[in-house]
Design an enzyme around this catalytic site. Sequence first.
Site, mmCIF file in Angstrom:
data_model
loop_
_atom_site.group_PDB
_atom_site.id
_atom_site.type_symbol
_atom_site.label_atom_id
_atom_site.label_comp_id
_atom_site.label_asym_id
_atom_site.label_seq_id
_atom_site.Cartn_x
_atom_site.Cartn_y
_atom_site.Cartn_z
ATOM 1 N N HIS A 22 -32.588 -17.391 -25.874
ATOM 2 C CA HIS A 22 -32.102 -17.253 -24.501
ATOM 3 C C HIS A 22 -31.208 -16.021 -24.489
ATOM 4 O O HIS A 22 -30.102 -16.032 -25.041
ATOM 5 C CB HIS A 22 -31.332 -18.528 -24.128
ATOM 6 C CG HIS A 22 -31.125 -18.705 -22.659
ATOM 7 N ND1 HIS A 22 -32.158 -18.930 -21.776
ATOM 8 C CD2 HIS A 22 -29.991 -18.698 -21.902
ATOM 9 C CE1 HIS A 22 -31.677 -19.066 -20.546
ATOM 10 N NE2 HIS A 22 -30.362 -18.913 -20.603
ATOM 11 N N LYS A 167 -33.287 -17.541 -12.003
ATOM 12 C CA LYS A 167 -32.214 -16.585 -12.271
ATOM 13 C C LYS A 167 -32.653 -15.737 -13.454
ATOM 14 O O LYS A 167 -33.075 -16.276 -14.481
ATOM 15 C CB LYS A 167 -30.955 -17.396 -12.566
ATOM 16 C CG LYS A 167 -29.821 -16.671 -13.208
ATOM 17 C CD LYS A 167 -28.527 -17.447 -12.946
ATOM 18 C CE LYS A 167 -27.623 -17.474 -14.142
ATOM 19 N NZ LYS A 167 -26.305 -18.054 -13.846
ATOM 20 N N LYS A 169 -31.776 -12.970 -16.346
ATOM 21 C CA LYS A 169 -30.637 -12.444 -17.096
ATOM 22 C C LYS A 169 -30.879 -10.972 -17.383
ATOM 23 O O LYS A 169 -31.840 -10.621 -18.087
ATOM 24 C CB LYS A 169 -30.494 -13.217 -18.410
ATOM 25 C CG LYS A 169 -29.986 -14.622 -18.202
ATOM 26 C CD LYS A 169 -28.564 -14.572 -17.703
ATOM 27 C CE LYS A 169 -27.815 -15.852 -17.937
ATOM 28 N NZ LYS A 169 -26.451 -15.796 -17.429
ATOM 29 N N ASP A 198 -28.448 -12.415 -12.896
ATOM 30 C CA ASP A 198 -27.106 -12.557 -13.448
ATOM 31 C C ASP A 198 -26.905 -11.418 -14.428
ATOM 32 O O ASP A 198 -27.608 -11.321 -15.439
ATOM 33 C CB ASP A 198 -26.966 -13.910 -14.158
ATOM 34 C CG ASP A 198 -25.526 -14.189 -14.585
ATOM 35 O OD1 ASP A 198 -24.669 -13.290 -14.403
ATOM 36 O OD2 ASP A 198 -25.268 -15.289 -15.102
ATOM 37 N N GLU A 224 -25.290 -12.041 -9.405
ATOM 38 C CA GLU A 224 -24.161 -12.733 -10.037
ATOM 39 C C GLU A 224 -23.423 -11.795 -10.984
ATOM 40 O O GLU A 224 -24.037 -11.148 -11.831
ATOM 41 C CB GLU A 224 -24.724 -13.956 -10.787
ATOM 42 C CG GLU A 224 -23.688 -14.789 -11.492
ATOM 43 C CD GLU A 224 -24.301 -16.089 -12.051
ATOM 44 O OE1 GLU A 224 -25.402 -16.491 -11.616
ATOM 45 O OE2 GLU A 224 -23.668 -16.693 -12.933
ATOM 46 N N ASP A 249 -18.797 -15.238 -11.068
ATOM 47 C CA ASP A 249 -18.915 -16.226 -12.145
ATOM 48 C C ASP A 249 -17.771 -16.005 -13.138
ATOM 49 O O ASP A 249 -16.728 -16.653 -13.051
ATOM 50 C CB ASP A 249 -20.286 -16.143 -12.819
ATOM 51 C CG ASP A 249 -20.425 -17.174 -13.933
ATOM 52 O OD1 ASP A 249 -19.557 -18.062 -14.046
ATOM 53 O OD2 ASP A 249 -21.390 -17.103 -14.718
ATOM 54 N N LYS A 273 -18.016 -24.080 -12.023
ATOM 55 C CA LYS A 273 -18.258 -24.574 -13.386
ATOM 56 C C LYS A 273 -17.098 -25.467 -13.796
ATOM 57 O O LYS A 273 -15.945 -25.016 -13.783
ATOM 58 C CB LYS A 273 -18.399 -23.406 -14.358
ATOM 59 C CG LYS A 273 -19.602 -22.524 -14.054
ATOM 60 C CD LYS A 273 -19.912 -21.536 -15.151
ATOM 61 C CE LYS A 273 -21.187 -20.769 -14.805
ATOM 62 N NZ LYS A 273 -21.553 -19.780 -15.823
ATOM 63 N N GLU A 327 -27.727 -24.790 -11.145
ATOM 64 C CA GLU A 327 -28.508 -24.372 -12.326
ATOM 65 C C GLU A 327 -28.239 -25.372 -13.459
ATOM 66 O O GLU A 327 -28.058 -24.986 -14.605
ATOM 67 C CB GLU A 327 -28.122 -22.950 -12.743
ATOM 68 C CG GLU A 327 -26.634 -22.796 -13.010
ATOM 69 C CD GLU A 327 -26.200 -21.381 -13.370
ATOM 70 O OE1 GLU A 327 -26.972 -20.439 -13.166
ATOM 71 O OE2 GLU A 327 -25.072 -21.236 -13.877
HETATM 72 C C1 MUC Z 1 -23.945 -17.730 -16.869
HETATM 73 O O1 MUC Z 1 -23.429 -16.647 -17.048
HETATM 74 O O2 MUC Z 1 -24.142 -18.073 -15.724
HETATM 75 C C2 MUC Z 1 -25.890 -20.099 -16.911
HETATM 76 C C3 MUC Z 1 -27.247 -20.134 -16.895
HETATM 77 C C4 MUC Z 1 -27.694 -19.319 -17.916
HETATM 78 O O3 MUC Z 1 -28.856 -19.068 -18.240
HETATM 79 O O4 MUC Z 1 -26.627 -18.750 -18.536
HETATM 80 C C5 MUC Z 1 -25.471 -19.355 -18.065
HETATM 81 C C6 MUC Z 1 -24.251 -18.574 -18.045
HETATM 82 MG MG MG Z 2 -23.298 -16.247 -14.875
#
Ligand code: MUC
Ligand code: MG
Length: 373
Positions: A22, A167, A169, A198, A224, A249, A273, A327
Amino acid sequence: MSQVLIESLTATIVDLPTIRPHKLAMHTMQKQSLVIIRLRCGDGIEGIGEATTIGGLAYGNESPESIKQNIDSHLAPALIGQDAANVNACMQHLDKVAKGNTFAKSGIESALLDAQGKRLGLPVSELLGGRVRDSLEVAWTLASGDTARDIDEAQQMLDIRRHRLFKLKIGAGELQHDLDHVIAIKRALGDAASVRVDVNQGWDESQAIRACRVLGDNGVDLIEQPIARINRAGQVRLSQRSPAPIMADESIESVEDAFSLAAIGAASVFALKIAKNGGPRAVLRTAAIAEAAGIALYGGTMLEGAIGTLASAHAFVTLKQLTWGTELFGPLLLTEEIVSEAPLYRDFALQVPRTPGLGLTLDEERLAFFARK
Ligand code: MUC
Ligand code: MG
């Protein structure tokens, strides 16, 4: 209600493999380390909680090891002998003993609520004032690092009706490569899915100005934490310029941060969170600040396992509106469970149990097997 003394509070680090690497901007996860908290009370009831972060110290101020150490050395000794049935008094006492440590406190507050729910025969959501829904829509994170693989993964999730919010990354790679990656995925999925990104603070403001425009113009719904959490003035400027809303975040590390961000208009969406606010009750204070300021809400995760995920869910089901969904997919990223019955995902949503406490039972054998020795 008469007093129920806390007899012990323990923290165990559990390492569980992920279904695939991940990839986040600051760290690639091959496993997740959960800190499982057990609170034993004088009436024989045990409460369970979880304090989990991402990538050791790569994400936040606390690591699994520091969470355990601080509980063992400071927080557990302070709680033993306190009244387990009074969650307010316990958490106020911990705030005197420790200034920050919201991750550790979140796990402890979850365990106190789980125990109190079991004691009173009520789900945690009811202790928090009552749920207004039984399920929560859950986004999936595409983070394999490979565009074609991410598209396949998303298609599969749509086909089995598990997720339709995605989402992505980004933020670690070269900027144009990241933008091409996102646009290709949005084009492939079309209107069947909501695509968000994000950046995990990966850009500076000069990069973010153009990137947010390109993403917004290409159908990305939400951006994000594009820039460093400390650059609040930059976040205000981006929020005003970006065609897609900016979600805070990492810039929220406490309820007080949420207030400061709301006061200056640094985001139009907050990621909630429990770990970064100090628990399921604490996160609802951030939600109240957002609601008062007209800021939309999203139910975030620190990629917790089943316990942290349901502790979050019991808080989120009490909220009037979660415009951007949640999420809460952490358990689905792990190959193993340490609870007897895994949380249930159906029709794009997590079903939140109505049984007392969090609604989970530890699987002692599996917990012992995966506990760090
Ligand atoms: C984050 O930064 O949001 C939440 C979902 C994901 O894949 O990573 C986290 C952390
Ligand atoms: Mg995040």
